[in-house]
Design a protein around this motif. Structure first.
Motif, PDB file in Angstrom:
ATOM      1  N   SER A 123       1.312   4.201   1.139  1.00 40.76           N
ATOM      2  CA  SER A 123       1.475   3.013   0.303  1.00 40.76           C
ATOM      3  C   SER A 123       0.555   3.061  -0.914  1.00 40.76           C
ATOM      4  N   ARG A 124      -0.653   3.553  -0.721  1.00 46.12           N
ATOM      5  CA  ARG A 124      -1.583   3.640  -1.835  1.00 46.12           C
ATOM      6  C   ARG A 124      -1.140   4.703  -2.839  1.00 46.12           C
ATOM      7  N   LEU A 125      -0.628   5.808  -2.324  1.00 47.99           N
ATOM      8  CA  LEU A 125      -0.146   6.866  -3.208  1.00 47.99           C
ATOM      9  C   LEU A 125       1.076   6.389  -3.991  1.00 47.99           C
ATOM     10  N   TYR A 126       2.007   5.729  -3.318  1.00 43.98           N
ATOM     11  CA  TYR A 126       3.201   5.239  -4.005  1.00 43.98           C
ATOM     12  C   TYR A 126       2.838   4.190  -5.053  1.00 43.98           C
ATOM     13  N   ALA A 127       1.808   3.388  -4.773  1.00 48.83           N
ATOM     14  CA  ALA A 127       1.384   2.374  -5.745  1.00 48.83           C
ATOM     15  C   ALA A 127       0.856   3.027  -7.019  1.00 48.83           C
TER      16      ALA A 127
END
Length: 318
Positions: A244-248
């Motif tokens: 989720s952090r990478l996609y953000a």
């Protein structure tokens, strides 16, 4: 009156060995202490490097075909080197990654790499680089904590141009300098560099901002493009961050999978341009960029560049 004693100059070139031995020579001599890999083994390799060495710092001027390198923990333990490299990219494109920092590099960028910790980088195209390597203690005294800067870049701009002009002049005249004169020149270079980064606080909490995470991810993508199994999940695992952090961090663009696909296609494009000058096979380029399906590769290449790989090669040759 005795002649001035100048600092020693060393010159290495693959011209001293046969074409078949050029890469092995470069890997085992000039780049000993790293794991070195060619981005396209079908292309003939060539490189040259001039080194001016002094106790205050050393100047490296390198011209090379593309390669990637990785310095692993056993390399760091094995040679004990801790010098800090301040690199000016003069021509070409590349990448760097070290610790929590990483970036794609282009002409005019200034970046930092220490040999005292693991990391990687390389040239994605033919490249030319000037590097000023100084002892860790010297960098700490004039600039700051080595670990805060390793793997970072300062993008091309007016102040970079000033530093670049100085570094080019330094590299061009260093062979006529004494050890004391070299020390003065190194100190002046670090003074200019400190002016570029003055007022910018290095991160000390180990936490990556979205922009820093994206920059590091782009560098890691370039390092792993040859692996057909590399994708968003592998990237998140490599960087030790949640999906989720990478996609953000990539939410403002087409997404991570598209970024990886386009990077593969861009590298294939560059390799085909090089291939028409030196010979090679499209199938080898496809595999080296992480594609396994020729039809899918051809469709994606046509969609991005308007021509199939073979038609693009014919256009280049024409």
């Amino acid at each position: 009156m005795s002649a001035k004693k100048t600092i020693p100059i060393f010159f290495r070139t693959t011209d001293s060995v046969g074409p078949k031995d050029a890469f092995d020579y470069w890997r085992s001599t000039v780049m000993a202490g790293t794991e070195l890999a060619q981005l396209d083994s079908d292309q003939p390799f060539s490189a040259s490097r001039k080194v001016a060495a002094s106790r205050h710092g050393s100047v490296f001027h390198t011209i090379s075909r593309p390669y990637s390198l990785e310095r692993k923990p056993h390399h760091v333990r094995g040679d004990g080197r801790e010098d800090m490299g301040i690199m000016l990219i003069m021509k070409g494109r590349g990448y760097i990654e070290q610790g929590n920092n990483g970036a794609l590099l282009g002409a005019g960028d200034i970046s930092f790499q220490t040999w005292g910790r693991p990391g990687g980088g390389g040239g994605l195209t033919d490249f030319e680089e000037i590097r000023l390597a100084v002892p860790r203690a010297t960098f700490l005294a004039h600039i700051g904590n080595v670990d805060d800067f390793a793997g970072r870049k300062f993008a091309a701009g007016p102040l970079n141009d000033l530093f670049a002009a100085y570094l080019r002049a330094f590299a061009g005249s260093v062979e006529a300098m004494s050890d004391a004169e070299t020390g003065i020149a190194v100190e002046s270079a670090l003074h200019l560099l400190r002016g570029i980064i003055n007022g910018q606080n290095a991160r000390g909490d180990g936490d990556l901002s979205a922009n820093a995470l994206r920059s590091l991810a782009l560098a890691r993508i370039e390092h792993r493009l040859h692996d057909p199994d590399f994708g968003p999940d592998a990237l998140a695992a490599d960087l030790r961050v949640s999906r989720s952090r990478l996609y953000a961090a990539f939410s403002g663009g087409e997404g991570i999978a598209a970024t990886i696909r386009d990077a593969r296609l861009d590298r294939a494009h560059d390799r085909i341009v090089m291939m028409q000058k030196a010979g090679g096979r499209i199938g080898s380029i496809m595999a080296g960029c992480g594609f396994t399906d020729p039809a899918a590769f051809s469709r994606a290449f046509r969609q991005r560049f308007g021509l199939s790989p073979r038609d693009f090669l014919a256009q280049c040759a024409g």
